[in-house]
Design a protein around this motif. Structure first.
Motif, PDB file in Angstrom:
ATOM      1  N   SER A  23     -60.707  39.865  65.838  1.00  0.00           N
ATOM      2  CA  SER A  23     -60.534  38.383  65.330  1.00  0.00           C
ATOM      3  C   SER A  23     -60.806  38.486  63.612  1.00  0.00           C
ATOM      4  O   SER A  23     -61.367  37.451  63.208  1.00  0.00           O
ATOM      5  N   ASP A  24     -60.624  39.416  63.146  1.00  0.00           N
ATOM      6  CA  ASP A  24     -60.940  39.412  61.683  1.00  0.00           C
ATOM      7  C   ASP A  24     -59.823  39.104  60.754  1.00  0.00           C
ATOM      8  O   ASP A  24     -58.787  39.698  60.497  1.00  0.00           O
ATOM      9  N   ALA A  25     -59.413  37.713  60.650  1.00  0.00           N
ATOM     10  CA  ALA A  25     -58.354  37.142  59.867  1.00  0.00           C
ATOM     11  C   ALA A  25     -58.230  37.681  58.245  1.00  0.00           C
ATOM     12  O   ALA A  25     -57.246  37.877  58.026  1.00  0.00           O
ATOM     13  N   GLU A  26     -59.643  37.854  57.836  1.00  0.00           N
ATOM     14  CA  GLU A  26     -59.350  38.567  56.282  1.00  0.00           C
ATOM     15  C   GLU A  26     -58.744  40.066  56.655  1.00  0.00           C
ATOM     16  O   GLU A  26     -57.828  40.191  55.890  1.00  0.00           O
ATOM     17  N   GLU A  27     -59.115  40.933  57.575  1.00  0.00           N
ATOM     18  CA  GLU A  27     -58.591  42.225  57.487  1.00  0.00           C
ATOM     19  C   GLU A  27     -57.163  41.970  57.943  1.00  0.00           C
ATOM     20  O   GLU A  27     -56.338  42.603  57.356  1.00  0.00           O
ATOM     21  N   VAL A  28     -56.627  40.952  58.867  1.00  0.00           N
ATOM     22  CA  VAL A  28     -55.316  40.610  59.164  1.00  0.00           C
ATOM     23  C   VAL A  28     -54.485  40.475  57.893  1.00  0.00           C
ATOM     24  O   VAL A  28     -53.348  40.869  57.746  1.00  0.00           O
ATOM     25  N   LYS A  29     -55.019  39.492  57.102  1.00  0.00           N
ATOM     26  CA  LYS A  29     -54.273  38.930  55.678  1.00  0.00           C
ATOM     27  C   LYS A  29     -54.020  40.358  54.886  1.00  0.00           C
ATOM     28  O   LYS A  29     -52.973  40.571  54.310  1.00  0.00           O
ATOM     29  N   LYS A  30     -55.035  41.177  54.782  1.00  0.00           N
ATOM     30  CA  LYS A  30     -54.998  42.115  53.811  1.00  0.00           C
ATOM     31  C   LYS A  30     -53.818  43.135  54.317  1.00  0.00           C
ATOM     32  O   LYS A  30     -53.381  43.459  53.333  1.00  0.00           O
ATOM     33  N   VAL A  31     -54.020  43.505  55.647  1.00  0.00           N
ATOM     34  CA  VAL A  31     -53.211  44.560  56.069  1.00  0.00           C
ATOM     35  C   VAL A  31     -51.636  43.980  56.017  1.00  0.00           C
ATOM     36  O   VAL A  31     -50.915  44.779  55.591  1.00  0.00           O
ATOM     37  N   ALA A  32     -51.464  42.854  56.597  1.00  0.00           N
ATOM     38  CA  ALA A  32     -50.195  42.364  56.469  1.00  0.00           C
ATOM     39  C   ALA A  32     -49.694  42.168  54.998  1.00  0.00           C
ATOM     40  O   ALA A  32     -48.391  42.330  54.895  1.00  0.00           O
ATOM     41  N   HIS A  33     -50.336  41.902  54.303  1.00  0.00           N
ATOM     42  CA  HIS A  33     -50.085  41.655  52.597  1.00  0.00           C
ATOM     43  C   HIS A  33     -49.584  43.069  52.268  1.00  0.00           C
ATOM     44  O   HIS A  33     -48.710  42.882  51.548  1.00  0.00           O
ATOM     45  N   SER A  34     -50.176  43.992  52.518  1.00  0.00           N
ATOM     46  CA  SER A  34     -49.842  45.643  52.053  1.00  0.00           C
ATOM     47  C   SER A  34     -48.821  45.894  52.676  1.00  0.00           C
ATOM     48  O   SER A  34     -47.811  46.678  52.042  1.00  0.00           O
ATOM     49  N   PHE A  35     -48.690  45.971  54.051  1.00  0.00           N
ATOM     50  CA  PHE A  35     -47.492  46.115  54.788  1.00  0.00           C
ATOM     51  C   PHE A  35     -46.140  45.429  54.303  1.00  0.00           C
ATOM     52  O   PHE A  35     -44.821  45.915  54.104  1.00  0.00           O
ATOM     53  N   LYS A  36     -46.317  44.161  53.879  1.00  0.00           N
ATOM     54  CA  LYS A  36     -45.287  43.336  53.461  1.00  0.00           C
ATOM     55  C   LYS A  36     -44.698  43.993  52.183  1.00  0.00           C
ATOM     56  O   LYS A  36     -43.614  43.953  51.840  1.00  0.00           O
ATOM     57  N   GLY A  37     -45.696  44.327  51.137  1.00  0.00           N
ATOM     58  CA  GLY A  37     -45.146  44.762  50.002  1.00  0.00           C
ATOM     59  C   GLY A  37     -44.508  45.992  50.082  1.00  0.00           C
ATOM     60  O   GLY A  37     -43.272  46.104  49.542  1.00  0.00           O
ATOM     61  N   SER A  38     -45.092  46.751  50.849  1.00  0.00           N
ATOM     62  CA  SER A  38     -44.219  48.322  50.939  1.00  0.00           C
ATOM     63  C   SER A  38     -42.988  48.217  51.586  1.00  0.00           C
ATOM     64  O   SER A  38     -42.012  48.807  51.269  1.00  0.00           O
ATOM     65  N   SER A  39     -42.837  47.427  52.608  1.00  0.00           N
ATOM     66  CA  SER A  39     -41.661  47.039  53.248  1.00  0.00           C
ATOM     67  C   SER A  39     -40.658  46.241  52.413  1.00  0.00           C
ATOM     68  O   SER A  39     -39.464  46.954  52.210  1.00  0.00           O
ATOM     69  N   SER A  40     -41.042  45.430  51.654  1.00  0.00           N
ATOM     70  CA  SER A  40     -40.410  44.919  50.561  1.00  0.00           C
ATOM     71  C   SER A  40     -39.798  45.774  49.458  1.00  0.00           C
ATOM     72  O   SER A  40     -38.693  45.654  49.107  1.00  0.00           O
ATOM     73  N   ASN A  41     -40.434  46.604  48.942  1.00  0.00           N
ATOM     74  CA  ASN A  41     -40.249  47.812  48.066  1.00  0.00           C
ATOM     75  C   ASN A  41     -38.985  48.730  48.548  1.00  0.00           C
ATOM     76  O   ASN A  41     -38.150  49.070  47.800  1.00  0.00           O
ATOM     77  N   LEU A  42     -38.809  48.837  49.697  1.00  0.00           N
ATOM     78  CA  LEU A  42     -37.888  49.705  50.564  1.00  0.00           C
ATOM     79  C   LEU A  42     -36.708  48.871  50.826  1.00  0.00           C
ATOM     80  O   LEU A  42     -35.902  49.524  51.417  1.00  0.00           O
ATOM     81  N   GLY A  43     -36.789  47.546  50.562  1.00  0.00           N
ATOM     82  CA  GLY A  43     -35.700  46.783  51.290  1.00  0.00           C
ATOM     83  C   GLY A  43     -35.643  46.591  52.856  1.00  0.00           C
ATOM     84  O   GLY A  43     -34.792  46.137  53.236  1.00  0.00           O
ATOM     85  N   VAL A  44     -36.840  46.687  53.454  1.00  0.00           N
ATOM     86  CA  VAL A  44     -36.742  46.344  54.795  1.00  0.00           C
ATOM     87  C   VAL A  44     -37.415  45.246  55.010  1.00  0.00           C
ATOM     88  O   VAL A  44     -38.505  44.636  55.170  1.00  0.00           O
ATOM     89  N   THR A  45     -36.190  44.090  54.807  1.00  0.00           N
ATOM     90  CA  THR A  45     -36.714  42.729  54.612  1.00  0.00           C
ATOM     91  C   THR A  45     -37.183  41.939  55.744  1.00  0.00           C
ATOM     92  O   THR A  45     -38.021  41.343  55.831  1.00  0.00           O
TER      93      THR A  45
END
Length: 115
Positions: A46-68
């Motif tokens: 139930s660590d909302a801050e860690e969820v936000k951090k990991v999801a943000h990072s994964f979002k960025g790497s996915s976006s950079n590769l076009g994995v929309t």
């Protein structure tokens, strides 16, 4: 249905990176496995801050590769974490995992075509 992977971005990266393209895709695939696991652990804790951090990072790497689609699903999870609202996080994680696995299938096909 929304486009899951922007092949134009991947093709541009392939031209730009040449031999390193396969290394990039392999790194994304390996990193994605870790990110999914980190999200699972953060949700269980139930660590909302860690969820936000990991999801943000994964979002960025996915976006950079076009994995929309994966990037969009990660954005939804990031928002849940930022808002401290993890009630639907498990369901969102399932959508992230499904989008990730579909993208891995396409990326592995691209790797096979590149070697």
């Amino acid at each position: 249905m929304q486009e899951e992977i922007d092949l134009n971005i991947l093709n541009e990266l392939k031209e730009l990176m040449e031999d390193e393209f396969v290394v990039l895709l392999d790194a994304f695939i390996q990193d994605g496995e870790l990110r999914v696991e980190e999200l699972k652990n953060a949700i269980v804790a139930s660590d909302a801050e860690e969820v936000k951090k990991v999801a943000h990072s994964f979002k960025g790497s996915s976006s950079n590769l076009g994995v929309t689609l994966l990037s969009q699903e990660c954005f939804k999870m990031e928002t849940m974490g930022r808002d401290g609202q993890l009630m639907q996080a498990q369901e969102q994680l399932e959508r992230i995992e499904a989008a990730y696995l579909r993208s891995v299938s396409v990326l592995k096909q691209l790797i096979a075509e590149s070697v």
